[in-house]
Write an enzyme that holds these catalytic residues in place. Sequence first.
Site, mmCIF file in Angstrom:
data_model
loop_
_atom_site.group_PDB
_atom_site.id
_atom_site.type_symbol
_atom_site.label_atom_id
_atom_site.label_comp_id
_atom_site.label_asym_id
_atom_site.label_seq_id
_atom_site.Cartn_x
_atom_site.Cartn_y
_atom_site.Cartn_z
ATOM 1 N N VAL A 1 1.255 -3.759 3.919
ATOM 2 C CA VAL A 1 1.235 -5.045 4.636
ATOM 3 C C VAL A 1 2.469 -5.904 4.339
ATOM 4 O O VAL A 1 2.645 -6.969 4.923
ATOM 5 C CB VAL A 1 -0.054 -5.862 4.374
ATOM 6 C CG1 VAL A 1 -1.263 -5.149 4.947
ATOM 7 C CG2 VAL A 1 -0.223 -6.183 2.904
ATOM 8 N N TYR B 1 -4.326 3.364 7.936
ATOM 9 C CA TYR B 1 -5.661 2.759 8.094
ATOM 10 C C TYR B 1 -6.290 3.180 9.421
ATOM 11 O O TYR B 1 -6.227 4.345 9.794
ATOM 12 C CB TYR B 1 -5.590 1.225 7.987
ATOM 13 C CG TYR B 1 -4.716 0.739 6.873
ATOM 14 C CD1 TYR B 1 -5.014 1.085 5.549
ATOM 15 C CD2 TYR B 1 -3.596 -0.042 7.115
ATOM 16 C CE1 TYR B 1 -4.212 0.653 4.508
ATOM 17 C CE2 TYR B 1 -2.791 -0.478 6.069
ATOM 18 C CZ TYR B 1 -3.103 -0.127 4.771
ATOM 19 O OH TYR B 1 -2.300 -0.551 3.755
ATOM 20 N N TYR C 1 -4.322 -2.653 -10.177
ATOM 21 C CA TYR C 1 -4.151 -2.400 -8.742
ATOM 22 C C TYR C 1 -3.220 -3.429 -8.088
ATOM 23 O O TYR C 1 -2.321 -3.074 -7.331
ATOM 24 C CB TYR C 1 -5.532 -2.405 -8.068
ATOM 25 C CG TYR C 1 -5.481 -2.347 -6.557
ATOM 26 C CD1 TYR C 1 -5.092 -1.178 -5.904
ATOM 27 C CD2 TYR C 1 -5.810 -3.459 -5.785
ATOM 28 C CE1 TYR C 1 -5.041 -1.118 -4.518
ATOM 29 C CE2 TYR C 1 -5.770 -3.403 -4.401
ATOM 30 C CZ TYR C 1 -5.372 -2.228 -3.771
ATOM 31 O OH TYR C 1 -5.312 -2.172 -2.402
ATOM 32 N N LYS D 1 0.419 3.413 -2.970
ATOM 33 C CA LYS D 1 -0.747 4.292 -3.118
ATOM 34 C C LYS D 1 -0.358 5.771 -3.058
ATOM 35 O O LYS D 1 -1.065 6.627 -3.584
ATOM 36 C CB LYS D 1 -1.794 3.962 -2.043
ATOM 37 C CG LYS D 1 -2.363 2.551 -2.208
ATOM 38 C CD LYS D 1 -3.191 2.092 -1.008
ATOM 39 C CE LYS D 1 -3.633 0.639 -1.188
ATOM 40 N NZ LYS D 1 -4.359 0.129 -0.016
ATOM 41 N N SER E 1 0.791 -1.236 0.000
ATOM 42 C CA SER E 1 0.000 0.000 0.000
ATOM 43 C C SER E 1 0.821 1.282 0.000
ATOM 44 O O SER E 1 0.264 2.363 -0.199
ATOM 45 C CB SER E 1 -0.944 0.021 1.211
ATOM 46 O OG SER E 1 -1.980 -0.896 1.002
#
Length: 306
Positions: free
Chosen positions: A258, A240, A188, A64, A61
Amino acid sequence: MQKLLTDIASTMQQENERGKVADYIPQLAHVDPQRFGIAVALPDGQLFTAGDASEPFSIQSISKVFSLTLALGKRGDGLWSYVGREPSGDPFNSIVQLEHESGKPRNPFINAGAIAVVDAIMMRHEPKEVLAELLSFVRFVANDESICFDHEVAASELAHKHRNASLAHFMKAFGRLEHDVDKVLGTYFHQCALAMSCTQLAHAGLFLVSDGVNKATGTRVVSAQRARRINSLMMMCGHYDGSGEFAYRVGLPGKSGVGGGILAVAPGRASIAVWSPGLDGTGNSLLGTRALEMLAQETGWSVFGH
């Protein structure tokens, strides 16, 4: 700085509690939880490292941040019709909020939001073209042509895609995605399978340290205002439903993945990357967070003053 990083790395090596590696993506389940790396890149080009800082890992992530930067370049503030800017307070792969909010994800860093960002940058192009553009952008900001996708990790994610596919189909049902769901998901998963080392990641974050300019290479990547806005989103949403805890303990904008990596930005001072594969209960690197907390305490780097 070198002594500090060496001290942090040796402290982390002695930790018994190391968190749990992400086992829902089988390729990530094999990673050795004993690994730990840290790299600090300064605006003038100096680099300090300790531990496994040159070992590539799946950034997941953290990617992103780079797709968001690209999307803002392509869509400008039009991007915010696709995705919101609020912390979610829910797990990164939650579907609950989407239902309440008509399929519009809360922010670009939860999975649903990142899928919406990928849809926004595709602009009728094929996944191959979009991924080539993303890869060349990451190589450009890191000033490193050797960065690649880990296709085994991407395949592993594709084989276990059901949770993310459900988020994407749910958004599509609300008319939130413009492109074919499978193409968006394929793009993605490959984006998340970018493999980088702490050293490469620290270099890649330098443009967020100096108001959008990578001073080491002398290139402007984004405007000063945009760099500040990306940092603010990292601060509020980068971890998160553990984002508040990270802000409380570390006090720096950051984005976790992760794979056990975290990219943190000390505005005006440094770009920091840490990697330790074991995760805490919210999916953030357990020792990576501790290491950044130690670094922030010792250096006084915090956006909330000294």
